[in-house]
Design a protein around this motif. Structure first.
Motif, short mmCIF file in Angstrom:
data_model
loop_
_atom_site.label_atom_id
_atom_site.label_comp_id
_atom_site.label_asym_id
_atom_site.label_seq_id
_atom_site.Cartn_x
_atom_site.Cartn_y
_atom_site.Cartn_z
N LYS A 120 -0.84 -23.41 -11.48
CA LYS A 120 0.47 -23.42 -12.13
C LYS A 120 0.35 -22.99 -13.58
O LYS A 120 1.15 -22.19 -14.08
CB LYS A 120 1.10 -24.81 -12.06
CG LYS A 120 2.49 -24.86 -12.69
CD LYS A 120 3.16 -26.17 -12.51
CE LYS A 120 4.55 -26.21 -13.12
NZ LYS A 120 4.95 -25.22 -14.05
N LYS A 121 -0.68 -23.49 -14.27
CA LYS A 121 -0.87 -23.09 -15.67
C LYS A 121 -1.24 -21.60 -15.77
O LYS A 121 -0.79 -20.91 -16.68
CB LYS A 121 -1.96 -23.95 -16.32
CG LYS A 121 -1.48 -25.38 -16.54
CD LYS A 121 -2.49 -26.22 -17.27
CE LYS A 121 -1.89 -27.61 -17.50
NZ LYS A 121 -2.71 -28.46 -18.31
N ASP A 124 1.89 -19.61 -15.33
CA ASP A 124 2.67 -19.64 -16.58
C ASP A 124 2.10 -18.68 -17.62
O ASP A 124 2.85 -18.12 -18.43
CB ASP A 124 2.71 -21.06 -17.16
CG ASP A 124 3.54 -22.01 -16.30
OD1 ASP A 124 4.33 -21.53 -15.46
OD2 ASP A 124 3.38 -23.24 -16.47
N SER A 125 0.80 -18.48 -17.63
CA SER A 125 0.18 -17.55 -18.57
C SER A 125 0.31 -16.10 -18.12
O SER A 125 0.52 -15.20 -18.93
CB SER A 125 -1.32 -17.87 -18.74
OG SER A 125 -1.48 -19.14 -19.30
#
Length: 164
Positions: A120-121, A124-125
C-alpha cells in the motif's frame, strides 16, 4: 486498451526501480513486477530467473480484467487488491492508479499483513510517479499531433482569402 501509451524517461525509470527495490527488501519478497493493463512488463526487481515474465505479465493483466468483470457484476467499481496463496509461493496483486499493476511474489518468509502494508505504501509512492509519466506522455503526444498536422499552419483567415 486505448490510452496506455507512455514514454518513461531515465529519471522516472530510476525512481520506479528504486521503489521496487525498496519494496522487495521490506517484504523480503522473491520477485516484484510492474505491468500495464495491456500485459506489458514495465519493470521488475528480484529473482526473475526461471520465471516466464512475459507470460506472467499477460496472465496478470488478464486476471485484473477478469476481476474487474466480477466487480461490475457485484456492483463494485473494482477490486484493487488480489491475493493468490500457493503451497510455496504467494502472489499479491495491487493496482497503481487505474493503469498499472504491481505484482509481489513472496513465500513463507513474509507475512501477508506486512506485504499488504508495504505494498500500500509503495502504491502511494508509485501513483504520483506514473501520473507524471502519463501527463508528460499525453503532452508529448498532443504536441506531436499538432506539429505533424498538414493543416496546423492554415488559419480560418487563410481559407477565407483563398475561397472568399
Amino acid at each position: 486498451m486505448a490510452g496506455l501509451n507512455m514514454v518513461m524517461n531515465d529519471e522516472a525509470f530510476k525512481l520506479v526501480e528504486a521503489e521496487l527495490q525498496k519494496l522487495i527488501e521490506q517484504v523480503n519478497g522473491k520477485v516484484i513486477f510492474l505491468v500495464d493493463k495491456n500485459g506489458q512488463m514495465i519493470a521488475s526487481a528480484g529473482q526473475t530467473k526461471g520465471i516466464d515474465t512475459t507470460a506472467l505479465a499477460s496472465l496478470t493483466a488478464g486476471n485484473i480484467a477478469a476481476t474487474a468483470g466480477m466487480a461490475q457484476l457485484l456492483g463494485e467499481k473494482e477490486f484493487s487488491i488480489l491475493f493468490h496463496e500457493g503451497e510455496k509461493d504467494n502472489i499479491h496483486i495491487a493496482l497503481v492508479g487505474t493503469r498499472i499493476i504491481l505484482v509481489t511474489i513472496f513465500d513463507s518468509r513474509s507475512a501477508l499483513g506486512i506485504v499488504r502494508l508495504r505494498v500500500k505504501k509503495a502504491v502511494d509512492s508509485l501513483g504520483p510517479i506514473f501520473e507524471d509519466i502519463f501527463k508528460k506522455s499525453e503532452k508529448d503526444k498532443n504536441s506531436k499531433q499538432t506539429s505533424k498536422s498538414p493543416f496546423a499552419e492554415i488559419t480560418e483567415d487563410d481559407i477565407e482569402k483563398l475561397f472568399g
